[in-house]
Write an enzyme that holds these catalytic residues in place. Structure first.
Site, mmCIF file in Angstrom:
data_model
loop_
_atom_site.group_PDB
_atom_site.id
_atom_site.type_symbol
_atom_site.label_atom_id
_atom_site.label_comp_id
_atom_site.label_asym_id
_atom_site.label_seq_id
_atom_site.Cartn_x
_atom_site.Cartn_y
_atom_site.Cartn_z
ATOM 1 C CB SER A 65 16.010 44.930 60.001
ATOM 2 O OG SER A 65 17.205 44.768 60.743
ATOM 3 C CE LYS A 106 15.560 45.231 64.105
ATOM 4 N NZ LYS A 106 16.472 44.243 63.498
#
Lengths: 149, 421
Positions: A65, A106
């Protein structure tokens, strides 16, 4: 096993690794070493990348990701993350967050009322956080390590 | 002023740092061989489950309430403890680490208000490690312990209880409410004796005649009573004194019948004890080994035996100590009994620096052996305990402690780091 770039990490009961300066090396006899006056401590990865060992933890990245197109920001699957809990998270920091009890890495987006977690890989949509979902920031990623082989 | 800082439900809290999904759920950590409850989350305490409750008796309750149980993960707890203690050291020039999850700090010379400092300590430890702590502040160690207990018990203190800052009436109320068994150093047996002469609460002990206490219970109880009055009797011991003996013993995961398995266990315990010995830069002049059979097997006789032997010269060498330990074991071992425990004790310790070189040294080249031991310790620190050990420690180790629900060692093993997606 690929080489591990990071030196001995401050673990259980050992104090952080320290490199000793060259000075003090015993010279057999006669001429002192001309290098002695210029002795400096050897550079130490821990010193540079783990300024606060008590609050620093290592994570492993699982998945792609954060493997984005920007090489500066690309964190590949399997990379080792250096996470410093003593830092408070700011807009644009890469963070370890807890979503539904699981860890995720993230980029934090915080502008005005807007709060979101962004992946570097465009295939992953942003995680927007509404009023009902609580965002727990576990720590701030300060560096990552990737083995060359 | 002295502060006592301790981590709430330390083992359970350590597990939760790396498994946030456990937040709000009932969690326990079990003792060696998954026997008893040694750490409980608040949810478990609310269910009325006591400390040291045997796990097998709790199965029905555990299923009903979804209690999650972990085996003790000492590698994780030791690392988290070291982190907390080093953080706390930054707040005071004088620190006494009292146990794995609590320490005293001398707050002399710190600017008031101390409660504000204590809140800063709590915030820092929580943010840096994820572990919640409570702080008790008072004039003496005994009162600081009591204040810490109150900080935990009463939510209105928000984790910090500064004893001298409480109103006289509040202090009175606490002293009359808390049983004498809550006082530091007053065990169950002692509190029963005290109760028989009418001392039930902390208040009672505090106002008992100190001289009488000394005569009936000894100087320790007298000092405890004086400390409750605010008179300092116990100083902060900064560096823990080097241990006078090092004991390494453990119960097996299952009964052991064969000499070979006992040899493995004794070898491992010796290696561990030798590592501890080198950590405190000592040498042992004597070594002891004991083995014990199960007391719960009706048809078999109980067999427990131990043997000490002096070493030819004081040593901190794993191989020398192991050879001696195995020799003792061969004298102790009898076939037949089902053994459940073994242990190794290193004793008659002395500083390694005082070693006199022997005229007829045991080892041909002690310096090489010293280097070998240093390498052994470095490898085991870096890659985990037991990575490198004498061959007599064996490979299979089927007798090892049962730890069925062991979590990963999140901070001490490369292969077990937490994963973030």
């Amino acid at each position: 096993m690929p080489p591990i770039l990071l030196g001995p990490f401050a673990a259980a009961s050992t104090p952080p690794a320290r490199q000793f300066p060259l000075a003090g090396v015993r010279v057999p006899a006669g001429f002192p070493s001309p290098a002695e006056d210029w002795a400096e401590e050897r550079v130490d990865l821990n010193r540079r990348y783990v300024p606060c060992p008590e609050a620093t933890f290592l994570f492993t990245v699982g998945g792609d990701s954060m493997a984005g197109p920007d090489p500066q920001r690309c964190i590949p699957d399997g990379a080792t993350l250096i996470v410093d809990r003593s830092r408070s998270a700011a807009h644009n920091d890469i963070v370890i967050a807890v979503i539904d009890g699981d860890f995720t890495v993230k980029r934090l987006y915080r502008r005005g009322q807007q709060l979101a977690l962004l992946a570097e890989n465009p295939a992953y949509p942003p995680i927007r956080l509404g009023d009902e979902q609580e965002l727990v920031i576990w720590g701030v990623v300060t560096a990552w390590v990737v083995s060359a082989a | 002023m002295i502060a006592l800082v301790d981590v709430n439900n330390f083992y359970v809290s350590c597990q939760r740092v790396f498994e946030p999904a456990l937040e709000g759920k009932p969690v326990v950590v079990l003792s060696n061989n998954d026997g008893c409850v040694v750490s409980r989350s608040a949810e478990v305490k609310a269910l009325g489950i006591n400390m040291a409750a045997p796990w097998f008796q709790l199965q029905a309750l555990a299923r009903q309430h979804g209690i999650i149980a972990y085996s003790s993960n000492y590698a994780l707890y030791a690392d988290m403890s070291n982190r907390v203690m080093r953080i706390l050291a930054q707040f005071s020039a004088q620190q006494e680490v009292y146990s794995i999850d609590e320490c005293f700090l001398d707050l002399a010379g710190q600017p008031a208000p101390l409660a504000a400092l204590a809140q800063r300590i709590r915030r820092t430890v929580l943010q840096w490690t994820g572990l919640p702590v409570c702080v008790g502040i008072a004039q003496t160690k005994t009162l600081a312990k009591l204040a810490n207990h109150l900080a935990k018990r009463h939510a209105r203190y928000a984790g910090v209880c500064e004893w001298p800052a409480l109103s006289a009436a509040t202090r009175q109320q606490h002293l009359r409410e808390e049983p004498v068994s809550e006082v530091w150093g007053i065990g169950r047996k002692l509190s029963r004796s005290l109760a028989s002469e009418g001392i039930h609460t902390v208040f009672d002990l505090m106002h008992a005649d100190p001289e009488g206490l000394r005569q009936r219970y000894g100087v320790v109880v007298q000092r405890t009573a004086l400390e409750l009055r605010g008179q300092r009797c116990h100083a902060l011991d900064e560096a823990p004194a080097d241990k006078q003996q090092i004991l390494c013993s453990r119960s097996f995961g299952r009964p052991v019948l064969h000499a070979g398995e006992l040899q493995e266990a004794v070898s491992i315990y010796t290696a561990r004890a030798a590592e501890k010995l080198r950590q405190q830069a000592s040498c042992a002049a004597a070594i002891g080994v004991f083995i014990r059979s199960s007391p719960h097997r009706e048809r078999e006789p109980l067999y427990a035996a131990q043997l000490f032997a002096p070493l030819p010269e004081p040593s901190d060498d794993t191989l020398t100590l192991t050879r001696q330990a195995l020799q003792l074991l061969s004298q102790l071992y009898r076939p037949g009994p089902a053994y459940i425990k073994a242990g190794v004790m290193l004793t008659a310790l002395q500083p390694a620096s005082l070693q006199q070189p022997s005229l007829f040294p045991e080892l041909a080249d002690p310096q090489r052996r010293q280097a070998l031991n240093a390498t052994l310790d470095a490898i085991n620190r870096r890659w985990g305990r037991g990575t490198l050990q004498p061959a007599s420690c064996g490979k299979a180790q089927h007798w090892q402690m049962r730890r069925q629900s062991l979590s990963r060692s999140w901070t001490t093993r490369w292969q077990e780091l937490p994963v973030a997606r």
